[in-house]
Write a protein that holds these residues in place. Structure first.
Motif, short mmCIF file in Angstrom:
data_model
loop_
_atom_site.label_atom_id
_atom_site.label_comp_id
_atom_site.label_asym_id
_atom_site.label_seq_id
_atom_site.Cartn_x
_atom_site.Cartn_y
_atom_site.Cartn_z
N SER A 35 0.85 -1.19 0.00
CA SER A 35 0.00 0.00 0.00
C SER A 35 0.88 1.24 0.00
N GLU A 36 0.29 2.35 -0.47
CA GLU A 36 1.02 3.62 -0.55
C GLU A 36 0.16 4.70 0.08
N ALA A 37 0.79 5.52 0.91
CA ALA A 37 0.10 6.66 1.53
C ALA A 37 1.13 7.76 1.76
N ASN A 38 0.83 8.94 1.27
CA ASN A 38 1.72 10.10 1.46
C ASN A 38 3.14 9.84 1.00
N GLY A 39 3.28 9.14 -0.12
CA GLY A 39 4.60 8.89 -0.68
C GLY A 39 5.40 7.81 0.01
N GLU A 40 4.80 7.11 0.97
CA GLU A 40 5.49 6.02 1.67
C GLU A 40 4.82 4.70 1.32
N TRP A 41 5.63 3.67 1.05
CA TRP A 41 5.13 2.36 0.71
C TRP A 41 5.24 1.43 1.90
N THR A 42 4.22 0.62 2.10
CA THR A 42 4.20 -0.36 3.17
C THR A 42 3.98 -1.74 2.56
N ILE A 43 4.78 -2.70 2.97
CA ILE A 43 4.62 -4.08 2.53
C ILE A 43 4.38 -4.92 3.77
N ARG A 44 3.30 -5.72 3.75
CA ARG A 44 3.01 -6.58 4.90
C ARG A 44 2.39 -7.88 4.42
N ALA A 45 2.39 -8.87 5.29
CA ALA A 45 1.78 -10.15 4.95
C ALA A 45 0.30 -9.94 4.73
N ALA A 46 -0.24 -10.55 3.67
CA ALA A 46 -1.66 -10.44 3.37
C ALA A 46 -2.45 -11.26 4.39
N ASP A 47 -3.65 -10.79 4.70
CA ASP A 47 -4.55 -11.48 5.61
C ASP A 47 -5.07 -12.72 4.90
N SER A 48 -4.64 -13.90 5.32
CA SER A 48 -4.99 -15.13 4.62
C SER A 48 -6.50 -15.41 4.68
N ASP A 49 -7.17 -15.06 5.78
CA ASP A 49 -8.63 -15.26 5.86
C ASP A 49 -9.33 -14.40 4.83
N PHE A 50 -8.94 -13.14 4.72
CA PHE A 50 -9.54 -12.23 3.76
C PHE A 50 -9.28 -12.71 2.34
N THR A 51 -8.06 -13.13 2.07
CA THR A 51 -7.70 -13.63 0.74
C THR A 51 -8.55 -14.84 0.38
N ARG A 52 -8.74 -15.74 1.32
CA ARG A 52 -9.56 -16.93 1.09
C ARG A 52 -11.01 -16.53 0.82
N GLN A 53 -11.53 -15.57 1.56
CA GLN A 53 -12.91 -15.11 1.35
C GLN A 53 -13.08 -14.47 -0.02
N ILE A 54 -12.09 -13.69 -0.44
CA ILE A 54 -12.16 -13.06 -1.77
C ILE A 54 -12.14 -14.13 -2.86
#
Length: 73
Positions: A35-54
């Motif tokens: 994700s990007e906000a105010n010119g800063e990028w954040t990388i984090r582990a994806a929520d596996s429950d949310f990914t499975r639901q999608i």
């Protein structure tokens, strides 16, 4: 920590150091969220429950595409 963007096949990517993956409990094949906000990028582990639901929602929408289009009218 600085990393370099490298050519990987027809794409480009970064190599995440093994010690960083180990510290975060990540391994090859895990999904990450960027994700990007105010010119800063954040990388984090994806929520596996949310990914499975999608994934389930996408299969449902594909299976019932015609019915969903009719309902949307």
């Amino acid at each position: 920590m600085n990393v370099t963007i490298r050519k990987i096949g027809n794409s480009e990517g970064i190599i995440i150091p093994k010690e960083v993956l180990s510290r975060l409990g990540l391994k090859a094949g895990d999904s990450l969220e960027i994700s990007e906000a105010n010119g800063e990028w954040t990388i984090r582990a994806a929520d596996s429950d949310f990914t499975r639901q999608i994934q389930h929602a996408e299969r449902f929408m594909d299976k019932y595409k015609t019915a969903l289009k009719k309902l949307a009218e």
